[in-house]
Design a protein around this motif. Sequence first.
Motif, PDB file in Angstrom:
ATOM      1  N   GLU A 221       0.830  -1.201   0.000  1.00 30.27           N
ATOM      2  CA  GLU A 221       0.000   0.000   0.000  1.00 30.27           C
ATOM      3  C   GLU A 221       0.869   1.257   0.000  1.00 30.27           C
ATOM      4  OE1 GLU A 221      -3.317  -0.014  -0.582  1.00 30.27           O
ATOM      5  OE2 GLU A 221      -2.730  -2.107  -0.898  1.00 30.27           O
ATOM      6  N   ALA A 222       1.941   1.250   0.776  1.00 30.63           N
ATOM      7  CA  ALA A 222       2.836   2.414   0.806  1.00 30.63           C
ATOM      8  C   ALA A 222       3.436   2.667  -0.572  1.00 30.63           C
ATOM      9  CB  ALA A 222       3.946   2.184   1.832  1.00 30.63           C
ATOM     10  N   GLN A 223       3.870   1.607  -1.235  1.00 32.74           N
ATOM     11  CA  GLN A 223       4.467   1.760  -2.558  1.00 32.74           C
ATOM     12  C   GLN A 223       3.450   2.304  -3.559  1.00 32.74           C
ATOM     13  OE1 GLN A 223       6.080  -2.148  -3.402  1.00 32.74           O
ATOM     14  NE2 GLN A 223       7.329  -2.094  -1.536  1.00 32.74           N
ATOM     15  N   ARG A 224       2.217   1.840  -3.480  1.00 33.79           N
ATOM     16  CA  ARG A 224       1.182   2.312  -4.405  1.00 33.79           C
ATOM     17  C   ARG A 224       0.792   3.770  -4.127  1.00 33.79           C
ATOM     18  NH1 ARG A 224       0.918  -3.090  -4.435  1.00 33.79           N
ATOM     19  NH2 ARG A 224       0.148  -4.107  -6.344  1.00 33.79           N
ATOM     20  N   ALA A 234       8.711   9.841   2.531  1.00 30.61           N
ATOM     21  CA  ALA A 234       8.984  10.286   3.893  1.00 30.61           C
ATOM     22  C   ALA A 234       7.694  10.603   4.653  1.00 30.61           C
ATOM     23  CB  ALA A 234       9.898  11.512   3.879  1.00 30.61           C
ATOM     24  N   THR A 235       6.714  11.140   3.944  1.00 29.50           N
ATOM     25  CA  THR A 235       5.435  11.473   4.579  1.00 29.50           C
ATOM     26  C   THR A 235       4.663  10.211   4.928  1.00 29.50           C
ATOM     27  OG1 THR A 235       5.357  13.566   3.374  1.00 29.50           O
ATOM     28  CG2 THR A 235       3.281  12.759   4.295  1.00 29.50           C
ATOM     29  N   VAL A 236       4.658   9.243   4.026  1.00 30.30           N
ATOM     30  CA  VAL A 236       3.984   7.971   4.306  1.00 30.30           C
ATOM     31  C   VAL A 236       4.631   7.286   5.497  1.00 30.30           C
ATOM     32  CG1 VAL A 236       3.471   5.669   3.412  1.00 30.30           C
ATOM     33  CG2 VAL A 236       3.200   7.665   1.927  1.00 30.30           C
ATOM     34  N   ASP A 237       5.957   7.231   5.511  1.00 26.84           N
ATOM     35  CA  ASP A 237       6.655   6.591   6.631  1.00 26.84           C
ATOM     36  C   ASP A 237       6.356   7.310   7.943  1.00 26.84           C
ATOM     37  OD1 ASP A 237       7.806   4.494   5.269  1.00 26.84           O
ATOM     38  OD2 ASP A 237       9.731   5.482   4.948  1.00 26.84           O
ATOM     39  N   ALA A 280       0.346  -8.693  -6.146  1.00 24.68           N
ATOM     40  CA  ALA A 280       1.165  -8.321  -7.302  1.00 24.68           C
ATOM     41  C   ALA A 280       2.256  -7.325  -6.909  1.00 24.68           C
ATOM     42  CB  ALA A 280       0.286  -7.728  -8.396  1.00 24.68           C
ATOM     43  N   PRO A 281       3.507  -7.590  -7.292  1.00 20.55           N
ATOM     44  CA  PRO A 281       4.579  -6.627  -7.024  1.00 20.55           C
ATOM     45  C   PRO A 281       4.306  -5.307  -7.740  1.00 20.55           C
ATOM     46  CG  PRO A 281       5.474  -8.771  -7.664  1.00 20.55           C
ATOM     47  CD  PRO A 281       4.002  -8.809  -7.949  1.00 20.55           C
ATOM     48  N   THR A 282       4.829  -4.230  -7.186  1.00 20.88           N
ATOM     49  CA  THR A 282       4.597  -2.917  -7.782  1.00 20.88           C
ATOM     50  C   THR A 282       5.704  -2.564  -8.768  1.00 20.88           C
ATOM     51  OG1 THR A 282       5.841  -1.756  -6.056  1.00 20.88           O
ATOM     52  CG2 THR A 282       3.480  -2.099  -5.676  1.00 20.88           C
ATOM     53  N   ALA A 283       5.327  -1.763  -9.754  1.00 22.93           N
ATOM     54  CA  ALA A 283       6.328  -1.240 -10.682  1.00 22.93           C
ATOM     55  C   ALA A 283       7.329  -0.368  -9.929  1.00 22.93           C
ATOM     56  CB  ALA A 283       5.638  -0.443 -11.786  1.00 22.93           C
ATOM     57  N   PHE A 284       6.855   0.304  -8.889  1.00 23.09           N
ATOM     58  CA  PHE A 284       7.712   1.154  -8.058  1.00 23.09           C
ATOM     59  C   PHE A 284       8.896   0.360  -7.502  1.00 23.09           C
ATOM     60  CE2 PHE A 284       8.799   2.688  -3.789  1.00 23.09           C
ATOM     61  CZ  PHE A 284       9.049   4.040  -4.023  1.00 23.09           C
ATOM     62  N   GLN A 285       8.616  -0.801  -6.904  1.00 21.30           N
ATOM     63  CA  GLN A 285       9.696  -1.585  -6.311  1.00 21.30           C
ATOM     64  C   GLN A 285      10.547  -2.277  -7.367  1.00 21.30           C
ATOM     65  OE1 GLN A 285       8.752  -4.915  -3.577  1.00 21.30           O
ATOM     66  NE2 GLN A 285      10.280  -4.011  -2.203  1.00 21.30           N
TER      67      GLN A 285
END
Length: 417
Positions: A221-224, A234-237, A280-285
Amino acid sequence: MDTDVTEPDRPRRDPADDEDEGSPFGPVGVVGAGAMGAGIAQVAATAGHAVTLVDAAAGAAAAAVERIGASLSRLVEKGRLSADDATAVRRRITPAEALDELPHCGLVIEAVPEDLDLKRRIFAELADLQPPTTVLATNTSSIDIDDIAHEVTDPERVLGLHFFNPPPVMKLVEVVHGERTARAFVEHAAALMAAWGKTPVRCSSTPGFIVNRVARPFYGEAQRIVESGIADAATVDWILREKGGFPMGPLELTDFIGQDVNLAVGTSVWEQTGRDERYAPTAFQRSLVEAGRLGRKSGRGVYTYAADGSVDDSVDGSEPDVELAERLVGGPVATDPLARTLAMLVNEAVDLVARGEASADDVDTAMRLGTRYPKGPIEWGREIGFDVVARQVAELDDAYPGGRYRPSPALTDGSLR
């Protein structure tokens, strides 16, 4: 079970030669002298077992025993272990380079790399060498227990003992049973882990077991959210740490674990679930890994790191936007990193319990101890309200159709109240 034991061509050592006089425990074998195998050997020896640590690489087991000795010495220096006890633990561990050097053991734990063919070969050989009463355990974090036991003639004694790193420190052990594992062996293994001072949780051999399955939304969810531009990393973390009470934010945690390692575990769960969209893995990661941005170990991942391993504050994006964070939390679930993450953690945990793969108590215990979550997801669900979580996940499903956000029926059937 067949009670005949076929002796190997090479003579075995007498277990009594290795065991401390008066020890109430039988010998333990550990196969694989890497960080996990060495840590498990230390735990078993500390609990009073004579331990044989086996690694096929020349000198690897002996080197691991030296590392264990150094680790014990540090405990002595810190006042956590007496010098006499450290000496006794060290003397209980014997290095070896072949499986047929193992004495007859009550338990053998395999801790080699995550290679199914390698594990199958090891377990087939162990089944021939060890008595039928020996528990054969794998420390795998992702491979199906029945697949590992495929070549074993008596697979009822094969199970998983998934320790967490570092084994001497982490209390949790997932005791994992395959479809053919006998209940008596599971109960025996769980009781033994408790005697070692660990907290065992039982689960079936579902992809990712408990911790690596239920934790997927914490990262995904954080990555998405970052990928879609709702908030920066940084804001999500900051939100997950300061508002949610998590010890680390999901993006800094994947940098700590290693983006490649975290992606590999997530991909394994995705593949084992038939490429379920939920995992499903994210494109981000994927893009981070393809660019070599693996996290702390490479100096750059989601964040950029200074030589001492701290985040380089001079790099843009390393500081949270607290004003934005305050606006997002409590707003629509699709743009609230905390509510969205908690809803998906609860949804995943409820689904696992509803499938009968683990109890609600074991799921909560596993997530508190294995990931240091401030609360278990089932406990969180009761606190938030399962009906509220169901509505939140349904909102996410409407906003992002495709199957990732399908609500678990168990959220509303009353089974977990």
